[in-house]
Design a protein around this motif. Sequence first.
Motif, mmCIF file in Angstrom:
data_model
loop_
_atom_site.group_PDB
_atom_site.id
_atom_site.type_symbol
_atom_site.label_atom_id
_atom_site.label_comp_id
_atom_site.label_asym_id
_atom_site.label_seq_id
_atom_site.Cartn_x
_atom_site.Cartn_y
_atom_site.Cartn_z
ATOM 1 N N GLU A 88 22.873 -9.598 13.941
ATOM 2 C CA GLU A 88 24.314 -8.991 14.718
ATOM 3 C C GLU A 88 24.470 -10.178 15.458
ATOM 4 O O GLU A 88 25.815 -10.299 15.863
ATOM 5 C CB GLU A 88 23.713 -7.571 15.537
ATOM 6 N N LEU A 89 23.696 -10.711 16.431
ATOM 7 C CA LEU A 89 23.890 -11.615 17.321
ATOM 8 C C LEU A 89 24.506 -12.820 16.684
ATOM 9 O O LEU A 89 25.363 -13.511 17.353
ATOM 10 C CB LEU A 89 22.650 -12.091 18.148
ATOM 11 N N ALA A 90 24.008 -13.334 15.591
ATOM 12 C CA ALA A 90 24.605 -14.415 15.005
ATOM 13 C C ALA A 90 26.013 -14.251 14.285
ATOM 14 O O ALA A 90 26.807 -15.182 14.579
ATOM 15 C CB ALA A 90 23.627 -14.860 13.634
ATOM 16 N N LEU A 91 26.354 -12.905 13.965
ATOM 17 C CA LEU A 91 27.552 -12.776 13.636
ATOM 18 C C LEU A 91 28.493 -12.568 14.865
ATOM 19 O O LEU A 91 29.802 -12.814 14.719
ATOM 20 C CB LEU A 91 28.055 -11.274 13.114
ATOM 21 N N GLU A 92 28.133 -12.467 15.998
ATOM 22 C CA GLU A 92 28.879 -12.258 17.321
ATOM 23 C C GLU A 92 29.092 -13.555 17.691
ATOM 24 O O GLU A 92 29.973 -13.610 18.913
ATOM 25 C CB GLU A 92 28.415 -11.221 18.179
ATOM 26 N N MET A 93 28.050 -14.344 17.795
ATOM 27 C CA MET A 93 28.190 -15.531 18.452
ATOM 28 C C MET A 93 29.508 -16.607 17.967
ATOM 29 O O MET A 93 29.458 -16.754 17.013
ATOM 30 C CB MET A 93 26.876 -16.596 18.027
ATOM 31 N N LYS A 94 30.203 -16.694 19.123
ATOM 32 C CA LYS A 94 31.367 -17.593 19.022
ATOM 33 C C LYS A 94 31.382 -18.898 19.602
ATOM 34 O O LYS A 94 32.283 -19.882 19.393
ATOM 35 C CB LYS A 94 32.573 -16.937 19.564
ATOM 36 N N THR A 95 30.409 -19.436 20.508
ATOM 37 C CA THR A 95 30.411 -20.590 21.578
ATOM 38 C C THR A 95 28.987 -21.427 21.135
ATOM 39 O O THR A 95 28.892 -22.571 21.666
ATOM 40 C CB THR A 95 30.512 -20.185 22.725
ATOM 41 N N ALA A 96 28.367 -21.087 20.006
ATOM 42 C CA ALA A 96 27.227 -21.680 19.784
ATOM 43 C C ALA A 96 26.702 -21.667 18.258
ATOM 44 O O ALA A 96 26.984 -20.457 17.680
ATOM 45 C CB ALA A 96 25.998 -21.510 20.849
ATOM 46 N N PRO A 97 25.730 -22.473 17.687
ATOM 47 C CA PRO A 97 25.579 -22.373 16.350
ATOM 48 C C PRO A 97 24.287 -21.274 16.574
ATOM 49 O O PRO A 97 23.768 -20.987 17.437
ATOM 50 C CB PRO A 97 24.671 -23.621 15.852
ATOM 51 N N SER A 98 24.052 -20.824 15.352
ATOM 52 C CA SER A 98 22.942 -19.665 15.144
ATOM 53 C C SER A 98 22.342 -19.923 13.794
ATOM 54 O O SER A 98 22.837 -20.517 12.933
ATOM 55 C CB SER A 98 23.768 -18.247 14.737
ATOM 56 N N ALA A 99 20.915 -19.887 14.092
ATOM 57 C CA ALA A 99 20.111 -19.812 12.653
ATOM 58 C C ALA A 99 19.102 -18.693 12.511
ATOM 59 O O ALA A 99 18.693 -18.209 13.741
ATOM 60 C CB ALA A 99 19.334 -21.347 12.870
ATOM 61 N N LEU A 100 19.096 -18.246 11.244
ATOM 62 C CA LEU A 100 18.064 -16.961 11.127
ATOM 63 C C LEU A 100 16.943 -17.623 10.638
ATOM 64 O O LEU A 100 17.044 -18.502 9.277
ATOM 65 C CB LEU A 100 18.686 -16.029 10.474
ATOM 66 N N CYS A 101 15.878 -17.671 10.887
ATOM 67 C CA CYS A 101 14.732 -18.342 10.387
ATOM 68 C C CYS A 101 13.606 -17.099 9.726
ATOM 69 O O CYS A 101 13.208 -16.275 10.616
ATOM 70 C CB CYS A 101 13.609 -19.071 11.300
ATOM 71 N N LEU A 102 13.716 -16.988 8.538
ATOM 72 C CA LEU A 102 13.063 -15.776 7.862
ATOM 73 C C LEU A 102 11.614 -16.073 7.396
ATOM 74 O O LEU A 102 11.294 -17.159 7.287
ATOM 75 C CB LEU A 102 13.862 -15.012 6.571
ATOM 76 N N SER A 103 10.866 -14.916 7.201
ATOM 77 C CA SER A 103 9.647 -15.338 6.829
ATOM 78 C C SER A 103 9.382 -14.504 5.367
ATOM 79 O O SER A 103 9.951 -13.417 4.949
ATOM 80 C CB SER A 103 8.579 -14.251 7.655
ATOM 81 N N ARG A 104 8.258 -15.217 4.533
ATOM 82 C CA ARG A 104 8.154 -14.650 3.226
ATOM 83 C C ARG A 104 6.934 -13.659 3.296
ATOM 84 O O ARG A 104 6.574 -12.871 2.467
ATOM 85 C CB ARG A 104 7.961 -15.762 2.117
ATOM 86 N N GLN A 105 6.368 -13.691 4.520
ATOM 87 C CA GLN A 105 5.255 -12.803 4.639
ATOM 88 C C GLN A 105 5.457 -11.431 4.888
ATOM 89 O O GLN A 105 6.709 -10.915 5.006
ATOM 90 C CB GLN A 105 4.463 -12.958 6.108
ATOM 91 N N ASN A 106 4.578 -10.533 4.211
ATOM 92 C CA ASN A 106 4.609 -9.188 4.435
ATOM 93 C C ASN A 106 4.215 -8.733 5.845
ATOM 94 O O ASN A 106 2.998 -8.682 6.281
ATOM 95 C CB ASN A 106 3.899 -8.486 3.576
ATOM 96 N N LEU A 107 5.334 -8.563 6.804
ATOM 97 C CA LEU A 107 4.857 -8.170 8.171
ATOM 98 C C LEU A 107 5.499 -6.834 8.498
ATOM 99 O O LEU A 107 6.358 -6.338 8.192
ATOM 100 C CB LEU A 107 5.996 -9.115 9.057
ATOM 101 N N PRO A 108 4.403 -6.304 9.506
ATOM 102 C CA PRO A 108 4.750 -5.116 9.845
ATOM 103 C C PRO A 108 5.874 -4.703 10.746
ATOM 104 O O PRO A 108 6.492 -5.619 11.416
ATOM 105 C CB PRO A 108 3.346 -4.624 10.736
ATOM 106 N N ILE A 109 6.487 -3.627 10.660
ATOM 107 C CA ILE A 109 7.573 -3.243 11.701
ATOM 108 C C ILE A 109 7.171 -2.815 12.876
ATOM 109 O O ILE A 109 6.146 -1.857 13.041
ATOM 110 C CB ILE A 109 8.400 -2.064 10.757
ATOM 111 N N LEU A 110 7.641 -3.433 13.886
ATOM 112 C CA LEU A 110 6.745 -3.258 15.214
ATOM 113 C C LEU A 110 7.824 -2.356 16.061
ATOM 114 O O LEU A 110 7.426 -1.853 17.229
ATOM 115 C CB LEU A 110 6.498 -4.636 15.731
#
Length: 168
Positions: free
Chosen positions: A5-27
């Motif tokens: 959501e933040l990446a889509l809304e950001m208009k004044t700076a670059p955005s990057a999503l760093c994703l994981s291949r790990q099976n992580l718990p939902i916290l």
Amino acid sequence: AEAWELALEMKTAPSALCLSRQNLPILRRDHLVENLSAKGAYILRETDGPRHVTLFATGSEVSLAVEAAEHLAAKGVKVAVVSVPCFELFAEQSADYRARILGEVPRIGIEAGLRQGFESLLRPQDGFIGMTSFGASAPADDLYRAFGITVDAIVAEAQARLQISKLQ
């Protein structure tokens, strides 16, 4: 979802999503209430009463911090866990908010990478669990063990920081 959501809304700076291949718990399951990631850092796990230690982690390391906090809590240590999805957004928050998140007790940064970025959160007397090199490739559990990015290492670092703070 919050970072997206933040990446889509950001208009004044670059955005990057760093994703994981790990099976992580939902916290967290309260993401529909408020986008806490928009604050750059937020308390994921708070203590009852005053904190003894605060753990700061980004991404996949947050689950390690939560597990370490549970181990420490079983020993009577009050540990807050702070998720830090974006150092830059955290720096934009009010001084009061930043002070509340940071606290005054010993702090430990946890990152399956370099310490870079944690300078804004950690003081010279605080701890860091992470890497001092770059370029290893293996399954995450193997790398975490090889570089000492483990629940046991976090627990030991927290106990060491508490001993140092008692001596001062």
